[in-house]
Design a protein around this motif. Sequence first.
Motif, short mmCIF file in Angstrom:
data_model
loop_
_atom_site.label_atom_id
_atom_site.label_comp_id
_atom_site.label_asym_id
_atom_site.label_seq_id
_atom_site.Cartn_x
_atom_site.Cartn_y
_atom_site.Cartn_z
N LEU A 1 0.88 -1.16 0.00
CA LEU A 1 0.00 0.00 0.00
C LEU A 1 0.92 1.21 0.00
N ILE A 2 0.62 2.19 -0.84
CA ILE A 2 1.53 3.32 -1.01
C ILE A 2 0.81 4.62 -0.67
N CYS A 3 1.43 5.40 0.20
CA CYS A 3 0.87 6.70 0.60
C CYS A 3 0.85 7.62 -0.62
N PRO A 4 -0.31 8.24 -0.89
CA PRO A 4 -0.40 9.11 -2.07
C PRO A 4 0.41 10.39 -1.95
N GLU A 5 0.73 10.81 -0.72
CA GLU A 5 1.46 12.06 -0.53
C GLU A 5 2.96 11.86 -0.44
N THR A 6 3.40 10.85 0.33
CA THR A 6 4.83 10.68 0.56
C THR A 6 5.46 9.58 -0.28
N GLY A 7 4.64 8.68 -0.80
CA GLY A 7 5.18 7.54 -1.55
C GLY A 7 5.66 6.41 -0.66
N ARG A 8 5.50 6.54 0.65
CA ARG A 8 5.92 5.51 1.61
C ARG A 8 5.17 4.22 1.33
N ARG A 9 5.92 3.13 1.27
CA ARG A 9 5.34 1.81 0.99
C ARG A 9 5.09 1.07 2.30
N PHE A 10 3.88 0.53 2.42
CA PHE A 10 3.52 -0.31 3.54
C PHE A 10 3.32 -1.71 2.98
N PRO A 11 4.16 -2.68 3.38
CA PRO A 11 4.07 -4.02 2.78
C PRO A 11 2.82 -4.76 3.23
N VAL A 12 2.33 -5.62 2.35
CA VAL A 12 1.23 -6.54 2.66
C VAL A 12 1.78 -7.95 2.46
N ASN A 13 1.82 -8.71 3.54
CA ASN A 13 2.32 -10.09 3.49
C ASN A 13 1.27 -11.02 4.06
N LYS A 14 0.98 -12.09 3.32
CA LYS A 14 -0.03 -13.07 3.72
C LYS A 14 -1.37 -12.40 4.04
N GLY A 15 -1.67 -11.34 3.28
CA GLY A 15 -2.95 -10.66 3.43
C GLY A 15 -3.02 -9.66 4.56
N ILE A 16 -1.91 -9.43 5.25
CA ILE A 16 -1.90 -8.52 6.41
C ILE A 16 -1.06 -7.29 6.09
N PRO A 17 -1.69 -6.10 6.10
CA PRO A 17 -0.92 -4.87 5.86
C PRO A 17 -0.13 -4.48 7.11
N ASN A 18 1.13 -4.12 6.91
CA ASN A 18 1.97 -3.65 8.02
C ASN A 18 1.99 -2.13 7.95
N MET A 19 1.18 -1.49 8.78
CA MET A 19 1.04 -0.03 8.77
C MET A 19 1.86 0.62 9.89
N LEU A 20 2.77 -0.14 10.49
CA LEU A 20 3.59 0.43 11.56
C LEU A 20 4.48 1.53 11.01
N LEU A 21 4.57 2.62 11.76
CA LEU A 21 5.37 3.76 11.33
C LEU A 21 6.77 3.67 11.91
N HIS A 22 7.75 4.24 11.19
CA HIS A 22 9.10 4.37 11.72
C HIS A 22 9.11 5.45 12.79
#
Length: 122
Positions: free
Chosen positions: A97-118
Amino acid sequence: MRLLTHNMLSCNIKGVTNGFPLRIEAEKVVEKQVDFNADFLKNMFPKIEWKALVAAAKSMGYTDLPDQAESSMIDSEEFLKKFHHALLQLHLEEGALICPETGRRFPVNKGIPNMLLHEDEV
């Protein structure tokens, strides 16, 4: 991850004002059978951001949804079946999943999005 979930997610990075909708980069999409429930779909319809759903479905290879939808369309079983398929049966198994403003990529593995922030994004 179902498109129902995608339609409710946004980028929460500090300072981001336009974090919705997240763009989908699909590597693996699967279809999972879900019982059809017209009442559920009719109740969900007003809560869904339609343009985001259509764009997400297209990015996953599903092009049967109309570009625009009106509340009168929920009386059509054909429309509800297409809506059901996109919203509940298409699953993003692998991708991002990619943020429309920053381009930051959030991976999706086995159907689960990892939305944890740095740490620097909080």
